[in-house]
Design a protein around this motif. Structure first.
Motif, PDB file in Angstrom:
ATOM      1  N   GLY A  20       0.824  -1.210   0.000  1.00 32.57           N
ATOM      2  CA  GLY A  20       0.000   0.000   0.000  1.00 32.57           C
ATOM      3  C   GLY A  20       0.854   1.253   0.000  1.00 32.57           C
ATOM      4  O   GLY A  20       2.059   1.197  -0.161  1.00 32.57           O
ATOM      5  N   GLY A  21       0.196   2.397   0.150  1.00 25.91           N
ATOM      6  CA  GLY A  21       0.918   3.661   0.276  1.00 25.91           C
ATOM      7  C   GLY A  21       1.772   3.972  -0.928  1.00 25.91           C
ATOM      8  O   GLY A  21       1.363   3.796  -2.062  1.00 25.91           O
ATOM      9  N   ALA A  22       2.974   4.409  -0.683  1.00 27.15           N
ATOM     10  CA  ALA A  22       3.818   4.972  -1.724  1.00 27.15           C
ATOM     11  C   ALA A  22       4.168   3.969  -2.815  1.00 27.15           C
ATOM     12  O   ALA A  22       4.445   4.353  -3.942  1.00 27.15           O
ATOM     13  CB  ALA A  22       5.089   5.524  -1.092  1.00 27.15           C
ATOM     14  N   GLY A  23       4.150   2.677  -2.511  1.00 29.15           N
ATOM     15  CA  GLY A  23       4.552   1.680  -3.490  1.00 29.15           C
ATOM     16  C   GLY A  23       3.493   1.346  -4.507  1.00 29.15           C
ATOM     17  O   GLY A  23       3.758   0.607  -5.437  1.00 29.15           O
ATOM     18  N   ARG A  24       2.302   1.864  -4.338  1.00 31.62           N
ATOM     19  CA  ARG A  24       1.243   1.454  -5.253  1.00 31.62           C
ATOM     20  C   ARG A  24       1.496   1.966  -6.664  1.00 31.62           C
ATOM     21  O   ARG A  24       1.921   3.112  -6.845  1.00 31.62           O
ATOM     22  CB  ARG A  24      -0.113   1.967  -4.737  1.00 31.62           C
ATOM     23  N   PRO A  25       1.226   1.136  -7.672  1.00 30.18           N
ATOM     24  CA  PRO A  25       1.531   1.565  -9.039  1.00 30.18           C
ATOM     25  C   PRO A  25       0.581   2.642  -9.535  1.00 30.18           C
ATOM     26  O   PRO A  25      -0.557   2.755  -9.077  1.00 30.18           O
ATOM     27  CB  PRO A  25       1.359   0.283  -9.856  1.00 30.18           C
ATOM     28  N   ASN A  26       1.049   3.418 -10.495  1.00 32.09           N
ATOM     29  CA  ASN A  26       0.185   4.311 -11.257  1.00 32.09           C
ATOM     30  C   ASN A  26      -0.336   3.538 -12.472  1.00 32.09           C
ATOM     31  O   ASN A  26       0.259   2.544 -12.885  1.00 32.09           O
ATOM     32  CB  ASN A  26       0.978   5.518 -11.758  1.00 32.09           C
ATOM     33  N   PHE A  27      -1.425   4.045 -13.051  1.00 33.38           N
ATOM     34  CA  PHE A  27      -1.999   3.393 -14.232  1.00 33.38           C
ATOM     35  C   PHE A  27      -2.292   4.428 -15.311  1.00 33.38           C
ATOM     36  O   PHE A  27      -2.931   5.450 -15.035  1.00 33.38           O
ATOM     37  CB  PHE A  27      -3.322   2.704 -13.872  1.00 33.38           C
ATOM     38  N   ILE A  28      -1.819   4.141 -16.514  1.00 38.12           N
ATOM     39  CA  ILE A  28      -2.253   4.923 -17.676  1.00 38.12           C
ATOM     40  C   ILE A  28      -2.891   3.948 -18.654  1.00 38.12           C
ATOM     41  O   ILE A  28      -2.226   3.055 -19.201  1.00 38.12           O
ATOM     42  CB  ILE A  28      -1.087   5.679 -18.335  1.00 38.12           C
ATOM     43  N   TYR A  29      -4.194   4.082 -18.804  1.00 40.80           N
ATOM     44  CA  TYR A  29      -4.953   3.210 -19.692  1.00 40.80           C
ATOM     45  C   TYR A  29      -5.215   3.987 -20.979  1.00 40.80           C
ATOM     46  O   TYR A  29      -5.951   4.972 -20.989  1.00 40.80           O
ATOM     47  CB  TYR A  29      -6.267   2.813 -19.006  1.00 40.80           C
ATOM     48  N   ILE A  30      -4.548   3.564 -22.053  1.00 38.13           N
ATOM     49  CA  ILE A  30      -4.679   4.264 -23.347  1.00 38.13           C
ATOM     50  C   ILE A  30      -5.641   3.465 -24.209  1.00 38.13           C
ATOM     51  O   ILE A  30      -5.413   2.278 -24.461  1.00 38.13           O
ATOM     52  CB  ILE A  30      -3.323   4.353 -24.076  1.00 38.13           C
ATOM     53  N   ASN A 296       7.240   2.516 -12.332  1.00 36.83           N
ATOM     54  CA  ASN A 296       6.135   2.174 -11.432  1.00 36.83           C
ATOM     55  C   ASN A 296       4.772   2.546 -12.013  1.00 36.83           C
ATOM     56  O   ASN A 296       3.825   2.809 -11.279  1.00 36.83           O
ATOM     57  CB  ASN A 296       6.331   2.844 -10.068  1.00 36.83           C
ATOM     58  N   THR A 297       4.688   2.597 -13.339  1.00 43.27           N
ATOM     59  CA  THR A 297       3.413   2.911 -13.981  1.00 43.27           C
ATOM     60  C   THR A 297       3.015   1.772 -14.915  1.00 43.27           C
ATOM     61  O   THR A 297       3.797   1.367 -15.774  1.00 43.27           O
ATOM     62  CB  THR A 297       3.520   4.233 -14.773  1.00 43.27           C
ATOM     63  N   LEU A 330      -1.661  -4.388 -25.183  1.00 42.89           N
ATOM     64  CA  LEU A 330      -0.249  -4.312 -24.820  1.00 42.89           C
ATOM     65  C   LEU A 330      -0.178  -3.787 -23.397  1.00 42.89           C
ATOM     66  O   LEU A 330      -0.863  -2.813 -23.066  1.00 42.89           O
ATOM     67  CB  LEU A 330       0.491  -3.350 -25.756  1.00 42.89           C
ATOM     68  N   VAL A 331       0.617  -4.426 -22.559  1.00 42.57           N
ATOM     69  CA  VAL A 331       0.718  -4.002 -21.156  1.00 42.57           C
ATOM     70  C   VAL A 331       2.184  -3.947 -20.749  1.00 42.57           C
ATOM     71  O   VAL A 331       2.897  -4.953 -20.848  1.00 42.57           O
ATOM     72  CB  VAL A 331      -0.035  -4.973 -20.210  1.00 42.57           C
ATOM     73  N   ARG A 332       2.606  -2.773 -20.295  1.00 38.94           N
ATOM     74  CA  ARG A 332       3.985  -2.617 -19.810  1.00 38.94           C
ATOM     75  C   ARG A 332       3.960  -2.309 -18.320  1.00 38.94           C
ATOM     76  O   ARG A 332       3.255  -1.398 -17.893  1.00 38.94           O
ATOM     77  CB  ARG A 332       4.655  -1.463 -20.574  1.00 38.94           C
ATOM     78  N   TYR A 333       4.686  -3.083 -17.544  1.00 34.86           N
ATOM     79  CA  TYR A 333       4.785  -2.830 -16.107  1.00 34.86           C
ATOM     80  C   TYR A 333       6.023  -3.575 -15.605  1.00 34.86           C
ATOM     81  O   TYR A 333       5.954  -4.757 -15.257  1.00 34.86           O
ATOM     82  CB  TYR A 333       3.517  -3.307 -15.397  1.00 34.86           C
ATOM     83  N   PRO A 334       7.160  -2.900 -15.574  1.00 36.87           N
ATOM     84  CA  PRO A 334       8.438  -3.589 -15.349  1.00 36.87           C
ATOM     85  C   PRO A 334       8.485  -4.502 -14.122  1.00 36.87           C
ATOM     86  O   PRO A 334       9.105  -5.570 -14.207  1.00 36.87           O
ATOM     87  CB  PRO A 334       9.444  -2.426 -15.238  1.00 36.87           C
TER      88      PRO A 334
END
Ligand SMILES: [Ca+2]
Length: 469
Positions: A20-30, A296-297, A330-334
């Motif tokens: 939770g908190g700061a580690g949560r990923p961001n999401f950009i859904y295009i 982290n996105t 297509l999904v990118r999330y290292p």
């Protein structure tokens, strides 16, 4: 080796999502509008080049079998938001108004502390709900000097719609509150008709002849009547549109000549407006790198539905045929997804809401009908992953005269029932007939497979609580 790698990735994502908190990923859904999977170079297109969209595939995962549950703009958007089929979210056709009071994944993200934004094409008639910020096109929107609705207020901007939507996205990213993770829906109008390119891309393909698809001259024999009765032909329907739009096919041409002329005009304009999307997605990816957000996105690229781009001699979507049914995904999330990976696991647009919630560490509500794609993204689709998908198209009567139908697709087969105003079936053996030119519904050699498909279709309809027809 494979298993060890997978464990490493899974451990990495648990570390990120679990705390939770700061580690949560961001999401950009295009999401684009009407971008067929076979019109991306990442998907092997011989004619379209999409180097920046391909960057997402190179840095992440390409889903080889991603489908929509109802291949039409507004219904698909409602499936995205709700994680439910059309008969559950109420958006059966483009004519319905989306009930924005229902549960949606952006609302759940917002409640869990995410900053949420929706920028671009919305197309659901009711105002967006569940977003801290929204700026959307009214209805279909326009390509040039479009009007937007920003938090309820109409404002016109000079410029090209694909550039403008990206400008607003980058401005929002730059000015967002940085203490919270974000969910950003970045929705293009392109490549929906009328395919008006900007100055920058207008001269692409001039003087070239683009190859026609192999089933360009499909005569619709050996099929149910629906495809022949549909009004989505390059000639005459798209030719008539071009005439209305002020660029009619040359007079002296016969019907086949007009069809070929219309195809060249259509496919070139389609690839020109896609080229602008590609450039602009490249701007976004560059921004994420420069702003140190890429790691982290979660970046997702897809389309609200697939499209006929001259395939079967058609344009538009709606049908359960492969070209409109399939979408790019297509999904990118290292932390989770290995660069350049691919999966054959069947994914649905129904899965986006549960997937995003799951990756954000937010419980997925029981009544969502999709499944989190996390296992596939981690390289390990479980043994109990879905082996079939249910599809249902409703809008009738409509300008394209496509008969309402539902059906089931498995890895090898597809069974479709057109139930209004006709009652007809089609069945395709996709292995032997990937272009879907020959229905084997009445073929005794496929009787056993047909019985299995009929049973699977009934099972899916019961499980999904389909009440129509
Ligand atoms: Ca669409």
């Amino acid at each position: 080796m494979q298993a060890r790698f997978n464990r490493v990735w899974i451990v990495a994502v648990l570390a990120l999502a679990g705390c939770g908190g700061a580690g949560r990923p961001n999401f950009i859904y295009i999401m684009t509008d009407d971008h067929a999977a076979h019109m991306l170079s990442a998907y092997g297109s011989k004619i379209a080049s999409t180097p920046n969209l391909d960057r997402i595939a190179d840095g992440g995962m390409l889903f080889e079998n991603a489908f929509v549950t109802n291949s039409l703009c507004a219904p698909s958007r409602a499936v995205l938001l709700s994680g439910k089929y059309s008969h559950k979210n109420g958006q059966l056709s483009n004519r319905d108004t989306f009930d924005g009071s229902q549960q949606t994944f952006p609302k759940l993200m917002q409640q869990a502390g995410y900053e949420t934004a929706m920028i671009g094409k919305w197309h659901l008639k009711s105002e967006p709900t569940g977003f801290d910020y929204w700026k959307v096109l009214p209805g279909q929107g326009r390509y040039h000097d479009p009007e937007f609705i920003e938090m309820g207020k109409r404002v016109r901007h000079e410029g090209y719609v694909t550039d403008l939507i990206t400008d607003f996205v980058l401005q929002w990213l730059e000015n967002r509150p940085e203490e919270r993770p974000f969910l950003l829906l970045y929705h293009h109008k392109a490549p929906h008709g009328p395919w008006e390119p900007d100055e920058k891309h207008r001269s692409m393909f001039v003087g070239e002849t683009i190859a026609e698809p192999p089933h360009f001259n499909d005569d619709f024999s050996n099929r149910a009547s629906a495809v022949a009765d549909a009004e989505s032909d390059l000639e005459p329907e798209l030719a008539n549109r071009y005439t209305r739009w002020g660029s009619p096919p040359p007079r002296e041409m016969d019907a086949l000549g007009r069809k070929k002329w219309v195809y060249q005009r259509y496919v070139k304009d389609y690839m020109r407006v896609v080229a602008s999307v590609d450039d602009n997605v490249g701007r976004l990816l560059d921004y994420l790198d420069a702003a140190d957000l890429a790691a982290n996105t979660v970046v997702i690229y897809t389309s609200d539905n697939g499209m006929f781009v001259g395939d079967h001699g058609l344009f538009d979507k709606r049908f359960m045929y492969e070209e409109p049914l399939r979408v790019p995904l297509l999904v990118r999330y290292p932390p989770l997804v290995r660069p350049g990976s691919r999966t054959q696991a069947m994914a649905l647009n129904l899965d986006f809401a549960p997937t995003i919630l799951d990756l954000a560490g937010i419980p997925v509500p029981e009544d969502m009908q999709g499944r989190s794609l996390r296992p596939a993204l981690g390289g390990d689709a479980p043994g109990n992953w879905r082996q079939s998908v249910y599809y249902h198209y409703y809008e009738y009567p409509s300008s394209h005269n496509v008969y309402p139908h539902y059906g089931v697709r498995t890895e090898r087969y597809k069974l479709i029932r057109y139930y209004k105003p006709v009652d007809e079936w089609e069945m395709f053996d996709l292995q032997a007939d990937p272009l879907e030119l020959n229905s084997v519904y009445a073929d005794p050699e496929h009787a056993e497979a047909r019985a299995e498909l009929e049973a699977e279709l009934a099972r899916l309809r019961a499980e999904l609580q389909v009440t129509e027809e």
